[in-house]
Design a protein around this motif. Sequence first.
Motif, PDB file in Angstrom:
ATOM      1  N   ILE A   1       8.333 -69.032  51.291  1.00  0.00           N
ATOM      2  CA  ILE A   1       8.496 -67.585  51.142  1.00  0.00           C
ATOM      3  C   ILE A   1       9.962 -67.262  51.383  1.00  0.00           C
ATOM      4  CG2 ILE A   1       7.722 -65.333  51.932  1.00  0.00           C
ATOM      5  CD1 ILE A   1       5.214 -66.665  52.996  1.00  0.00           C
ATOM      6  N   HIS A   2      10.721 -66.969  50.301  1.00  0.00           N
ATOM      7  CA  HIS A   2      12.163 -66.824  50.437  1.00  0.00           C
ATOM      8  C   HIS A   2      12.538 -65.591  51.238  1.00  0.00           C
ATOM      9  CE1 HIS A   2      11.470 -64.167  46.947  1.00  0.00           C
ATOM     10  NE2 HIS A   2      12.574 -63.570  47.322  1.00  0.00           N
ATOM     11  N   ASN A   3      11.753 -64.522  51.152  1.00  0.00           N
ATOM     12  CA  ASN A   3      12.080 -63.326  51.914  1.00  0.00           C
ATOM     13  C   ASN A   3      12.017 -63.600  53.412  1.00  0.00           C
ATOM     14  OD1 ASN A   3      12.511 -61.808  49.656  1.00  0.00           O
ATOM     15  ND2 ASN A   3      10.461 -60.930  49.597  1.00  0.00           N
TER      16      ASN A   3
ATOM     17  N   GLU B   1      18.504 -60.496  47.734  1.00  0.00           N
ATOM     18  CA  GLU B   1      17.415 -61.343  48.227  1.00  0.00           C
ATOM     19  C   GLU B   1      17.115 -62.494  47.281  1.00  0.00           C
ATOM     20  OE1 GLU B   1      13.862 -59.447  49.401  1.00  0.00           O
ATOM     21  OE2 GLU B   1      14.819 -58.153  50.899  1.00  0.00           O
ATOM     22  N   TYR B   2      17.171 -62.238  45.969  1.00  0.00           N
ATOM     23  CA  TYR B   2      16.822 -63.287  45.003  1.00  0.00           C
ATOM     24  C   TYR B   2      17.905 -64.365  44.935  1.00  0.00           C
ATOM     25  CZ  TYR B   2      13.203 -60.011  43.647  1.00  0.00           C
ATOM     26  OH  TYR B   2      12.132 -59.167  43.675  1.00  0.00           O
ATOM     27  N   ALA B   3      19.162 -63.948  45.062  1.00  0.00           N
ATOM     28  CA  ALA B   3      20.255 -64.920  45.088  1.00  0.00           C
ATOM     29  C   ALA B   3      20.442 -65.513  46.476  1.00  0.00           C
ATOM     30  CB  ALA B   3      21.557 -64.272  44.629  1.00  0.00           C
ATOM     31  N   LYS B   4      19.700 -64.980  47.468  1.00  0.00           N
ATOM     32  CA  LYS B   4      19.765 -65.445  48.855  1.00  0.00           C
ATOM     33  C   LYS B   4      21.192 -65.375  49.378  1.00  0.00           C
ATOM     34  CE  LYS B   4      17.105 -68.761  50.306  1.00  0.00           C
ATOM     35  NZ  LYS B   4      16.087 -68.004  51.048  1.00  0.00           N
ATOM     36  N   THR B   5      21.837 -64.219  49.187  1.00  0.00           N
ATOM     37  CA  THR B   5      23.191 -64.001  49.683  1.00  0.00           C
ATOM     38  C   THR B   5      23.180 -62.897  50.733  1.00  0.00           C
ATOM     39  OG1 THR B   5      23.616 -62.490  47.825  1.00  0.00           O
ATOM     40  CG2 THR B   5      24.358 -64.774  47.594  1.00  0.00           C
ATOM     41  N   ILE B   6      23.987 -63.076  51.754  1.00  0.00           N
ATOM     42  CA  ILE B   6      24.093 -62.084  52.815  1.00  0.00           C
ATOM     43  C   ILE B   6      25.563 -61.786  53.074  1.00  0.00           C
ATOM     44  CG2 ILE B   6      21.935 -62.741  53.949  1.00  0.00           C
ATOM     45  CD1 ILE B   6      23.496 -64.391  55.894  1.00  0.00           C
ATOM     46  N   ASN B   7      25.819 -60.597  53.592  1.00  0.00           N
ATOM     47  CA  ASN B   7      27.166 -60.179  53.972  1.00  0.00           C
ATOM     48  C   ASN B   7      27.292 -60.181  55.489  1.00  0.00           C
ATOM     49  OD1 ASN B   7      28.479 -59.876  51.568  1.00  0.00           O
ATOM     50  ND2 ASN B   7      28.148 -57.677  51.390  1.00  0.00           N
TER      51      ASN B   7
ATOM     52  N   ILE C   1      34.843 -58.911  55.651  1.00  0.00           N
ATOM     53  CA  ILE C   1      33.522 -59.219  55.103  1.00  0.00           C
ATOM     54  C   ILE C   1      33.529 -60.640  54.553  1.00  0.00           C
ATOM     55  CG2 ILE C   1      31.743 -58.552  53.424  1.00  0.00           C
ATOM     56  CD1 ILE C   1      32.911 -55.755  53.418  1.00  0.00           C
ATOM     57  N   ALA C   2      32.504 -61.386  54.872  1.00  0.00           N
ATOM     58  CA  ALA C   2      32.299 -62.719  54.303  1.00  0.00           C
ATOM     59  C   ALA C   2      30.916 -62.760  53.671  1.00  0.00           C
ATOM     60  CB  ALA C   2      32.418 -63.799  55.377  1.00  0.00           C
ATOM     61  N   THR C   3      30.844 -63.278  52.453  1.00  0.00           N
ATOM     62  CA  THR C   3      29.573 -63.412  51.742  1.00  0.00           C
ATOM     63  C   THR C   3      29.112 -64.859  51.823  1.00  0.00           C
ATOM     64  OG1 THR C   3      30.162 -61.619  50.221  1.00  0.00           O
ATOM     65  CG2 THR C   3      28.386 -63.092  49.549  1.00  0.00           C
ATOM     66  N   VAL C   4      27.893 -65.051  52.295  1.00  0.00           N
ATOM     67  CA  VAL C   4      27.330 -66.388  52.487  1.00  0.00           C
ATOM     68  C   VAL C   4      26.067 -66.511  51.653  1.00  0.00           C
ATOM     69  CG1 VAL C   4      26.417 -68.038  54.159  1.00  0.00           C
ATOM     70  CG2 VAL C   4      28.244 -66.464  54.832  1.00  0.00           C
ATOM     71  N   GLN C   5      25.949 -67.617  50.925  1.00  0.00           N
ATOM     72  CA  GLN C   5      24.740 -67.883  50.158  1.00  0.00           C
ATOM     73  C   GLN C   5      23.918 -68.939  50.883  1.00  0.00           C
ATOM     74  OE1 GLN C   5      25.214 -69.372  46.133  1.00  0.00           O
ATOM     75  NE2 GLN C   5      23.278 -68.464  45.523  1.00  0.00           N
ATOM     76  N   LEU C   6      22.660 -68.609  51.080  1.00  0.00           N
ATOM     77  CA  LEU C   6      21.769 -69.519  51.783  1.00  0.00           C
ATOM     78  C   LEU C   6      21.240 -70.564  50.815  1.00  0.00           C
ATOM     79  CD1 LEU C   6      19.712 -66.899  53.813  1.00  0.00           C
ATOM     80  CD2 LEU C   6      21.826 -68.029  54.449  1.00  0.00           C
ATOM     81  N   GLY C   7      21.247 -71.813  51.220  1.00  0.00           N
ATOM     82  CA  GLY C   7      20.703 -72.885  50.391  1.00  0.00           C
ATOM     83  C   GLY C   7      19.203 -72.986  50.572  1.00  0.00           C
ATOM     84  N   ALA C   8      18.496 -73.231  49.481  1.00  0.00           N
ATOM     85  CA  ALA C   8      17.039 -73.372  49.531  1.00  0.00           C
ATOM     86  C   ALA C   8      16.681 -74.840  49.407  1.00  0.00           C
ATOM     87  CB  ALA C   8      16.390 -72.566  48.409  1.00  0.00           C
TER      88      ALA C   8
END
Length: 320
Positions: A76-78, A224-230, A56-63
């Motif tokens: 719209i971040h979602n 969703e609020y931290a914009k992180t995905i696995n 598993i790798a956790t990636v945070q999306l930059g805004a």
Amino acid sequence: METNKKSISIINDEIDLGLLLSITRQNVLAIVILFTFFAFVAFLYLRFTPPVYQSIATVQLGADTRTNALLNAPNIHNQGIHQEIEYLRSPVSIKNSLSKLPLDISYMIKGEVLSSEQYQSSPYTVHYKILNQAIYNQSIKLNFLDNYRVYVEYVLADRVVGIESSMLDSIKTEDVEFQILVNNYERILQNQNEDQNEFYFIFNSEQHNLNKYLGKLQVEVLNEYAKTINVKVKDHNSIKARDMVNQIAKDFIDGDRERKRKSANSVLDFIDDQLARIYDQLYESENNIQIFKRLHKIDEEALKKTIETKAWLFTYKKGS
């Protein structure tokens, strides 16, 4: 004569231990057989099912909202995070990541029951050139005869191909040309002679790898609020699962950085374009003023004095 009948409750909430032991003694053979059967099924499952590893790798999306702010575009971040997930899941993205890993050849070893992949740990390597596309995804068996000789065999379209050759030379058939380089002959001897294992390898096509590993990839929202995905990858080889998830995450981060760079460049281009337009408008306005002055023969010194006089009168009246 009156018969006294004892009422029996439909629901008996008491446990009759004597009755339970009596039933157990009468069916002890059936219980032993069932227990033995399920224990045997569990043993077969554990013995003949290869383990599955998950990385598993956790990636945070930059805004980056600079472009949206300048262009008055909604943020719209979602929508953005789900777009990124679809991009990660896309065959184009996965194919690009898989092409950077050594997945074109699967080095396999077959034991008494199961086969396992020697990813990044094979005692030999193969350099090859494909001559017939049909050779892809076919097992090619190897039997190392000694330090220098090897026997190669494969079946293709009901055609059995077997060649004994020196490992110092290239092995060429009408389907493929390749050379075997031994990295650790002691391991080969131990696996082949002592453990009675069988070596074989498979040339994997890009489409085969894509179809195989797309089903092993999972991309899901962590926050969703931290914009992180696995990003999750499952495979029978733990090292390969780790390398795949790391490569996919790295390519996504690099791609996100490149998209941000392009976004910043588009912002700069937009600003430069607006400045150029304003300059052109100011230049045109200045030319129109000069033309107007020449047409009406306006003296600039007189005009300047008139403007200064009117400004003084306006200030004087305002002060009074």
